[in-house]
Scaffold this active site. Structure first.
Site, PDB file in Angstrom:
ATOM      1  N   ASN A   1     -12.990   1.250   9.458  1.00 48.63           N
ATOM      2  CA  ASN A   1     -11.967   1.819   8.573  1.00 48.63           C
ATOM      3  C   ASN A   1     -12.271   1.346   7.156  1.00 48.63           C
ATOM      4  OD1 ASN A   1      -9.705   2.615   7.190  1.00 48.63           O
ATOM      5  ND2 ASN A   1      -8.284   1.231   8.246  1.00 48.63           N
TER       6      ASN A   1
ATOM      7  N   LYS B   1     -10.908   2.194   4.443  1.00 49.75           N
ATOM      8  CA  LYS B   1      -9.728   2.164   3.558  1.00 49.75           C
ATOM      9  C   LYS B   1     -10.090   2.847   2.227  1.00 49.75           C
ATOM     10  CE  LYS B   1      -8.118  -1.785   6.140  1.00 49.75           C
ATOM     11  NZ  LYS B   1      -7.372  -3.023   6.207  1.00 49.75           N
TER      12      LYS B   1
ATOM     13  N   HIS C   1      -1.490   3.459  10.553  1.00 48.90           N
ATOM     14  CA  HIS C   1      -2.054   2.159  10.161  1.00 48.90           C
ATOM     15  C   HIS C   1      -0.943   1.332   9.499  1.00 48.90           C
ATOM     16  CE1 HIS C   1      -4.385  -0.894   8.087  1.00 48.90           C
ATOM     17  NE2 HIS C   1      -5.338  -0.645   8.972  1.00 48.90           N
TER      18      HIS C   1
ATOM     19  N   GLU D   1      -0.901  -0.356   6.943  1.00 54.73           N
ATOM     20  CA  GLU D   1      -0.782  -0.149   5.490  1.00 54.73           C
ATOM     21  C   GLU D   1      -0.009   1.137   5.185  1.00 54.73           C
ATOM     22  OE1 GLU D   1      -4.957  -0.683   4.734  1.00 54.73           O
ATOM     23  OE2 GLU D   1      -4.708  -2.793   5.257  1.00 54.73           O
TER      24      GLU D   1
ATOM     25  N   GLU E   1      -3.244  -4.068  15.905  1.00 53.55           N
ATOM     26  CA  GLU E   1      -3.649  -4.802  14.700  1.00 53.55           C
ATOM     27  C   GLU E   1      -2.492  -5.657  14.207  1.00 53.55           C
ATOM     28  OE1 GLU E   1      -7.075  -2.631  12.477  1.00 53.55           O
ATOM     29  OE2 GLU E   1      -5.183  -1.817  11.774  1.00 53.55           O
TER      30      GLU E   1
ATOM     31  N   GLY F   1      -7.234  -8.500   6.849  1.00 48.00           N
ATOM     32  CA  GLY F   1      -7.760  -8.847   5.537  1.00 48.00           C
ATOM     33  C   GLY F   1      -7.477 -10.283   5.138  1.00 48.00           C
TER      34      GLY F   1
ATOM     35  N   SER G   1      -9.508  -8.785  10.872  1.00 46.79           N
ATOM     36  CA  SER G   1     -10.573  -9.756  10.582  1.00 46.79           C
ATOM     37  C   SER G   1     -11.637  -9.834  11.680  1.00 46.79           C
ATOM     38  CB  SER G   1      -9.980 -11.135  10.288  1.00 46.79           C
ATOM     39  OG  SER G   1      -9.135 -11.070   9.150  1.00 46.79           O
TER      40      SER G   1
HETATM   41  P1  13P Z   1      -9.841  -6.279   8.231  1.00 47.11           P
HETATM   42  O1  13P Z   1     -10.954  -6.166   9.254  1.00 47.11           O
HETATM   43  O2  13P Z   1     -10.335  -6.250   6.819  1.00 47.11           O
HETATM   44  O3  13P Z   1      -8.942  -7.443   8.542  1.00 47.11           O
HETATM   45  O4  13P Z   1      -8.952  -4.955   8.380  1.00 47.11           O
HETATM   46  C1  13P Z   1      -8.469  -4.603   9.638  1.00 47.11           C
HETATM   47  C2  13P Z   1      -7.879  -3.251   9.546  1.00 47.11           C
HETATM   48  O5  13P Z   1      -6.820  -3.051   8.984  1.00 47.11           O
HETATM   49  C3  13P Z   1      -8.642  -2.141  10.131  1.00 47.11           C
HETATM   50  O6  13P Z   1      -7.874  -0.982  10.194  1.00 47.11           O
END
Ligand code: 13P
Length: 261
Positions: A12, A14, A102, A104, A174, A180, A220
């Site tokens: 992903n 983003k 997601h 976010e 997640e 992140g 992560s």
């Molecule tokens: P990270 O791997 O940067 O923690 O992000 C995870 C994520 O949100 C994947 O959709």
């Protein structure tokens, strides 16, 4: 992970990589990921909308067996929804997987479980596979409400779907506190929550759907922790954020099975 569920490693991206950077990244992935890898693992990349056409062209021209993914879709087929992109538009670009819900999108753009539900339906109706995301906040975890929160998200996000459709979809667990941050759920914690997701699917849609639905862990994921996470019986894949932006790092995650746990 179970022998009859093919692992799915998804990147992903983003809001990262313009279309030129996207082309470069996919070309690097084409070198780094080999035939043996594709035989063992499904791989998808989820670039921003503006990159999709470029990435599709490279994947097709060079016959790279990476699936194209998107990060979101609007639930309507078309209409006066300024700034949105519909599921049929994505399907026309050979998009195979669409991330819906997601954290976010939920946290920053106010998407509810009901929103995620209509998006998942639109993605299915357009012939693609939704990757439905669920996950608890740190507060939810520390107050002991993680499982209840996941149950609530699954109930709302998958409401009214047919059992065979649920069996074919992907659910990404997640935990928000691990996204992140460099913090990863321990493999035991991640397994416990993914087992909870599978048990809920069993309760809601039956044993066949629970046995075939693929559950990814995200938060992560790095080359160093991927082998141990992927060794867990209810973890069938990874939804990778930061580490998917670098082709070599992502390829090492795709190759997790070459590293001993
Ligand atoms: P990270 O791997 O940067 O923690 O992000 C995870 C994520 O949100 C994947 O959709």
């Amino acid at each position: 992970m179970s022998a009859n569920r093919r692992p799915l490693i998804s990147g992903n991206w983003k809001m990262n990589h313009n279309h030129l950077e996207a082309i470069q990244t996919v070309q690097k992935l084409a070198y780094a990921i080999e035939k043996d890898d594709y035989e063992a693992v499904d791989v998808s990349v989820h670039p921003p909308f503006t990159d999709l056409r470029s990435v599709q062209t490279v994947l097709q021209a060079d016959q790279i067996p990476i699936s194209l993914g998107a990060q979101n879709a609007h639930e309507a087929e078309r209409g006066a929804f300024t700034g949105e992109v519909s599921a049929p538009m994505l399907a026309k670009l050979n998009v195979a997987y669409v991330i819906v819900g997601h954290s976010e999108r939920r946290e920053l753009f106010g998407e509810s479980d009901a929103d995620v539900n209509v998006k998942a339906r639109a993605v299915l109706a357009a012939g693609m596979t939704p990757i439905v995301c669920v996950g608890e906040t740190l507060d939810g975890r520390s107050t002991g409400h993680a499982e209840a929160r996941i149950t609530e998200q699954l109930t709302g996000s998958l409401a009214g779907l047919k059992a065979d459709a649920v069996g074919d979809l992907v659910i990404a667990y997640e935990p928000i506190w691990a996204i992140g941050t460099g913090e990863t759920a321990t493999p035991v914690d991640a397994q416990q929550m993914c087992a909870h997701v599978r048990a809920r699917i069993d309760a809601m849609f039956g044993a066949a759907a629970a046995a075939s639905v693929r559950i990814q862990y995200g938060g992560s994921v790095k080359p160093g922790n991927a082998p141990e996470l992927m060794a867990q019986p209810d973890i069938d894949g990874a939804l990778v954020g930061g580490a998917s932006l670098d082709a070599n790092e992502f390829a090492r995650i795709v190759k997790y099975r070459l590293y001993q746990v």
